[in-house]
Motif scaffolding. Structure first.
Motif, PDB file in Angstrom:
ATOM      1  N   GLU A  62      -2.584  45.514   1.164  1.00 39.98           N
ATOM      2  CA  GLU A  62      -3.596  44.537   0.753  1.00 39.98           C
ATOM      3  C   GLU A  62      -4.488  45.109  -0.333  1.00 39.98           C
ATOM      4  N   ARG A 117      -2.624  44.868  -3.691  1.00 38.35           N
ATOM      5  CA  ARG A 117      -2.655  43.486  -4.201  1.00 38.35           C
ATOM      6  C   ARG A 117      -4.051  43.129  -4.699  1.00 38.35           C
ATOM      7  N   THR A 118      -5.058  43.540  -3.957  1.00 38.11           N
ATOM      8  CA  THR A 118      -6.436  43.224  -4.359  1.00 38.11           C
ATOM      9  C   THR A 118      -6.796  43.916  -5.663  1.00 38.11           C
ATOM     10  N   ALA A 136      -4.679  44.753  -8.124  1.00 34.08           N
ATOM     11  CA  ALA A 136      -3.998  44.063  -9.229  1.00 34.08           C
ATOM     12  C   ALA A 136      -4.727  42.767  -9.580  1.00 34.08           C
ATOM     13  N   GLU A 137      -5.091  42.013  -8.543  1.00 32.19           N
ATOM     14  CA  GLU A 137      -5.820  40.762  -8.799  1.00 32.19           C
ATOM     15  C   GLU A 137      -7.157  41.042  -9.471  1.00 32.19           C
ATOM     16  N   ALA A 138      -7.826  42.126  -9.077  1.00 32.62           N
ATOM     17  CA  ALA A 138      -9.120  42.455  -9.676  1.00 32.62           C
ATOM     18  C   ALA A 138      -8.963  42.822 -11.145  1.00 32.62           C
ATOM     19  N   GLN A 144      -6.606  41.745 -13.192  1.00 32.21           N
ATOM     20  CA  GLN A 144      -6.341  40.512 -13.928  1.00 32.21           C
ATOM     21  C   GLN A 144      -7.623  39.707 -14.110  1.00 32.21           C
ATOM     22  N   ARG A 145      -8.416  39.647 -13.048  1.00 28.13           N
ATOM     23  CA  ARG A 145      -9.680  38.900 -13.157  1.00 28.13           C
ATOM     24  C   ARG A 145     -10.620  39.562 -14.152  1.00 28.13           C
ATOM     25  N   ASP A 200      -9.465  38.575 -17.587  1.00 26.30           N
ATOM     26  CA  ASP A 200      -9.840  37.183 -17.870  1.00 26.30           C
ATOM     27  C   ASP A 200     -11.331  37.066 -18.148  1.00 26.30           C
TER      28      ASP A 200
END
Length: 384
Positions: free
Chosen positions: A240, A243-244, A246-248, A250-251, A254
């Motif tokens: 987890e 995954r968190t 990688a998402e962070a 990307q965010r 952005d």
């Protein structure tokens, strides 16, 4: 025959008989069960040593033992001791022996002596014929006999008192034995109860040990299960976390792109704002000039109005003074005319009064004219 201790015993009748103290509480009510009636109050009171104790059989037995263990005074011990080496004789046995000696030895002998005296008296009476002397001597002998009988009665009363005291001591000894038995039974019951409590405590301790062993086994199993669950949670948390992360990332990219776009728009808006601010500053300066001109004109207009107001005030003051002077002049003229008119009216009034007075005088002094017709003359009534 009444002894010395009987009044005290009667005064203590119905009260608590706890040894060594004088308790004023009444005895316990007899429950009607077999055995001796209660002798103590069953309440808390002073003991032999002055400390508060409950007045019951067990404590009474302990108090009697304590009183028995107390040292006896030397004078009392010396008076009651026998020959050296002789066995001690109890008070009950001594009283019984003394009573038997008096009843079997002295009393029959005294009775025989009295009978001999009476026989001698009878013989002397028969020998001597003087009845009065005989009667006097008999009376004397009877008095002596009565005195001896009184002594014997006193001795018998003393022996009876000793016997009663011995019986009382025997009763007290029996009570002490019963109290000791009661205390022993209470002690045995307490010991049995303590043994039972110890057995129950041992059983409870054994049960607690078994329960602790079972709890320890269950705790070990639960601990192993928790460790396995913790390892699973660590693995899931690591996945987890990746995954968190990688998402962070990307965010963050952005957000950075959006921030750059917003920064460009903000810079454009800032340039437009600077131009608008310059125009606003120009407008402000022109407005400030206009305001200064208006302030100058307002000041001039205010000064002009102040001068006009001052002129109007001066003119009004002059007009007011003129009106006041004119009013004073007219008021003086009116007062003068009023005074003149009042003087004329006063003179006219006086003239009218004079004319009126003259006319009144003329009317009073004028004679009456005669009547034209005698018949019209007034008729005078005859005077009686």
């Amino acid at each position: 025959m009444t002894t010395e201790t009987e009044p005290g015993a009667r005064s203590r009748q119905g009260l608590c008989d706890f040894p060594g103290v004088s308790c004023a509480n009444p005895k316990q009510v007899d429950p009607g069960t077999p055995g001796r009636p209660p002798k103590y109050c069953g309440r808390e009171g002073a003991g032999v040593d002055g400390k508060p104790v409950v007045h019951n059989k067990a404590n009474a037995w302990a108090a009697k033992n304590r009183l028995a263990r107390q040292p006896v005074r030397s004078d009392v011990a010396g008076a009651g001791s026998g020959p050296a080496g002789a066995p001690a004789i109890g008070p009950v046995t001594a009283a019984r022996v003394t009573l038997e000696q008096l009843m079997k030895g002295n009393l029959p002998r005294l009775v025989e002596e009295l009978e001999g005296y009476l026989a001698q008296i009878a013989e002397a009476v028969r020998t001597y014929g003087d009845a009065e002397a005989v009667a006097a001597e008999v009376e004397q002998l009877q008095a002596a006999s009565r005195a001896e009988l009184a002594d014997l009665e006193r001795l018998r009363g003393q022996e009876e008192h000793r016997r009663r005291k011995a019986e009382q001591q025997a009763v007290e000894a029996e009570d002490a034995r019963e109290e000791a038995d009661e205390a022993a039974r209470d002690a045995v019951a307490a010991l049995d109860e303590a043994r039972l409590e110890v057995a129950v405590a041992k059983e409870a301790a054994e049960q607690a040990r078994r329960d602790a062993e079972a709890v320890r086994e269950r705790t070990a199993a639960e601990l192993a299960q928790l460790r396995q669950e913790l390892a699973d949670v660590h693995e899931a948390a690591a996945g987890e976390l990746e995954r968190t992360r990688a998402e962070a990332d990307q965010r963050i990219r952005d957000v950075q792109t959006t921030a750059d776009e917003a920064l460009r728009r903000a810079r454009s808006e800032a340039e437009a704002a600077r131009a608008a601010q310059a125009a606003a500053e120009t407008d402000r300066q022109s407005a400030q000039l206009t305001i200064d001109e208006l302030r100058t004109e307002l000041h001039q207009e205010r000064e002009r109005h102040r001068a006009e107001l001052e002129a109007l005030r001066t003119e009004h003051r002059v007009d007011r003074d003129q009106l006041r002077a004119d009013h004073q002049s007219r008021l003086a003229d009116v007062k003068k005319a009023a005074e003149d008119r009042f003087t004329a009216l006063t003179a006219a009034h006086r003239a009218a009064e004079q004319v009126t007075e003259a006319l009144r005088h003329q009317l009073q002094t004028r004679p009456e004219p005669p009547p034209a017709n005698p018949e019209e003359a007034p008729v005078t009534a005859p005077t009686t």
